[in-house]
Scaffold this motif. Structure first.
Motif, PDB file in Angstrom:
ATOM      1  N   PRO A   6       0.829  -1.206   0.000  1.00 39.39           N
ATOM      2  CA  PRO A   6       0.000   0.000   0.000  1.00 39.39           C
ATOM      3  C   PRO A   6       0.865   1.258   0.000  1.00 39.39           C
ATOM      4  O   PRO A   6       1.930   1.283   0.608  1.00 39.39           O
ATOM      5  N   GLY A   7       0.421   2.257  -0.707  1.00 44.46           N
ATOM      6  CA  GLY A   7       1.089   3.546  -0.675  1.00 44.46           C
ATOM      7  C   GLY A   7       2.345   3.657  -1.497  1.00 44.46           C
ATOM      8  O   GLY A   7       3.109   4.601  -1.329  1.00 44.46           O
ATOM      9  N   GLY A   8       2.592   2.722  -2.394  1.00 45.56           N
ATOM     10  CA  GLY A   8       3.790   2.832  -3.206  1.00 45.56           C
ATOM     11  C   GLY A   8       4.024   1.601  -4.057  1.00 45.56           C
ATOM     12  O   GLY A   8       3.184   0.711  -4.141  1.00 45.56           O
ATOM     13  N   THR A   9       5.174   1.580  -4.705  1.00 42.03           N
ATOM     14  CA  THR A   9       5.537   0.485  -5.592  1.00 42.03           C
ATOM     15  C   THR A   9       6.831  -0.141  -5.104  1.00 42.03           C
ATOM     16  O   THR A   9       7.506   0.394  -4.226  1.00 42.03           O
ATOM     17  N   LEU A  10       7.199  -1.270  -5.708  1.00 41.50           N
ATOM     18  CA  LEU A  10       8.390  -2.004  -5.302  1.00 41.50           C
ATOM     19  C   LEU A  10       9.339  -2.213  -6.475  1.00 41.50           C
ATOM     20  O   LEU A  10       8.900  -2.459  -7.598  1.00 41.50           O
ATOM     21  N   ILE A  11      10.627  -2.137  -6.182  1.00 42.19           N
ATOM     22  CA  ILE A  11      11.653  -2.603  -7.109  1.00 42.19           C
ATOM     23  C   ILE A  11      12.207  -3.865  -6.470  1.00 42.19           C
ATOM     24  O   ILE A  11      12.706  -3.832  -5.346  1.00 42.19           O
ATOM     25  N   VAL A  12      12.077  -4.980  -7.165  1.00 41.39           N
ATOM     26  CA  VAL A  12      12.405  -6.280  -6.597  1.00 41.39           C
ATOM     27  C   VAL A  12      13.449  -6.974  -7.455  1.00 41.39           C
ATOM     28  O   VAL A  12      13.313  -7.049  -8.671  1.00 41.39           O
ATOM     29  N   ARG A  13      14.473  -7.514  -6.777  1.00 39.63           N
ATOM     30  CA  ARG A  13      15.448  -8.374  -7.448  1.00 39.63           C
ATOM     31  C   ARG A  13      15.003  -9.802  -7.186  1.00 39.63           C
ATOM     32  O   ARG A  13      14.915 -10.236  -6.050  1.00 39.63           O
ATOM     33  N   GLU A  14      14.673 -10.509  -8.256  1.00 44.09           N
ATOM     34  CA  GLU A  14      14.196 -11.882  -8.116  1.00 44.09           C
ATOM     35  C   GLU A  14      15.328 -12.760  -7.587  1.00 44.09           C
ATOM     36  O   GLU A  14      16.470 -12.624  -7.994  1.00 44.09           O
ATOM     37  N   ASN A  15      14.998 -13.656  -6.672  1.00 43.13           N
ATOM     38  CA  ASN A  15      15.992 -14.535  -6.049  1.00 43.13           C
ATOM     39  C   ASN A  15      16.758 -15.347  -7.074  1.00 43.13           C
ATOM     40  O   ASN A  15      16.166 -16.049  -7.882  1.00 43.13           O
ATOM     41  N   GLY A  16      18.089 -15.213  -7.018  1.00 38.48           N
ATOM     42  CA  GLY A  16      18.965 -16.052  -7.811  1.00 38.48           C
ATOM     43  C   GLY A  16      18.867 -15.879  -9.305  1.00 38.48           C
ATOM     44  O   GLY A  16      19.341 -16.719 -10.049  1.00 38.48           O
ATOM     45  N   LYS A  17      18.270 -14.831  -9.777  1.00 32.70           N
ATOM     46  CA  LYS A  17      18.115 -14.646 -11.222  1.00 32.70           C
ATOM     47  C   LYS A  17      18.853 -13.379 -11.648  1.00 32.70           C
ATOM     48  O   LYS A  17      18.517 -12.289 -11.217  1.00 32.70           O
ATOM     49  N   ALA A  18      19.837 -13.544 -12.517  1.00 37.22           N
ATOM     50  CA  ALA A  18      20.535 -12.378 -13.050  1.00 37.22           C
ATOM     51  C   ALA A  18      19.597 -11.643 -13.999  1.00 37.22           C
ATOM     52  O   ALA A  18      18.719 -12.238 -14.614  1.00 37.22           O
ATOM     53  N   ASP A  19      19.816 -10.365 -14.128  1.00 37.67           N
ATOM     54  CA  ASP A  19      19.007  -9.525 -15.026  1.00 37.67           C
ATOM     55  C   ASP A  19      17.520  -9.606 -14.702  1.00 37.67           C
ATOM     56  O   ASP A  19      16.686  -9.593 -15.594  1.00 37.67           O
ATOM     57  N   GLN A  20      17.179  -9.695 -13.443  1.00 39.51           N
ATOM     58  CA  GLN A  20      15.787  -9.793 -13.051  1.00 39.51           C
ATOM     59  C   GLN A  20      15.421  -8.727 -12.026  1.00 39.51           C
ATOM     60  O   GLN A  20      14.815  -9.017 -11.006  1.00 39.51           O
TER      61      GLN A  20
END
Length: 156
Positions: A6-20
């Motif tokens: 709520p109240g915003g967005t996320l920048i997420v690095r996917e576990n164990g995945k390069a360029d994700q």
């Protein structure tokens, strides 16, 4: 890992995945196409646009993100157009190529929704929790949704 807050967005690095590295905007296809074009230096070039997220360069740091977002709403860019789309434009053969591209780019852009997404707070989330949280007890087999982390991540 959750992709919504709520109240915003996320920048997420996917576990164990390069360029994700993904910015989960949930802004829609047209807004995400506008965002990818606007954030050209930090967005993955030539990515397949979708309704949910914008792919970001894997080496992006929070400092790079802050710099890329400075005054960004003052310089929104129109989305890039695929050559196939230009060929499929009705009466496209009657238009100069640059005018055909501009016509489609304007139709594809969603400047209002892109501006709204850029105005929200963004939280960077790493792929793994690397710090110890006092008072947190974990048991084998717990899923991430079973763990409540207070204010994990950094706001920008």
């Amino acid at each position: 890992m959750e992709r919504v807050r709520p109240g915003g967005t996320l920048i997420v690095r996917e576990n164990g995945k390069a360029d994700q590295l993904r910015w989960w905007t949930w802004a829609g296809h047209r807004a995400n196409a506008t965002l990818a074009a606007t954030l050209g230096g930090v967005a993955v070039p030539g990515q397949r646009i979708n309704d949910h997220w914008v792919g970001l360069r894997d080496e992006l740091t929070p400092a790079d993100w802050r710099l890329a977002r400075q005054d960004v709403t003052e310089r929104l860019a129109l989305p890039d157009i695929d050559e196939k789309a230009v060929r499929g434009l009705k009466f496209g053969d009657a238009l100069p190529p640059r005018l055909a591209e501009a016509t489609l780019s304007i139709r594809l852009a969603d400047l209002e929704s892109a501006t709204a997404a850029l105005s929200e707070q963004v939280r960077f989330m790493g792929g793994r929790l690397t710090c110890m949280v006092p008072g947190l007890s974990l048991r084998a087999g717990m899923t991430p949704s079973e763990i409540a982390f207070p204010q994990v991540g950094t706001l920008y």
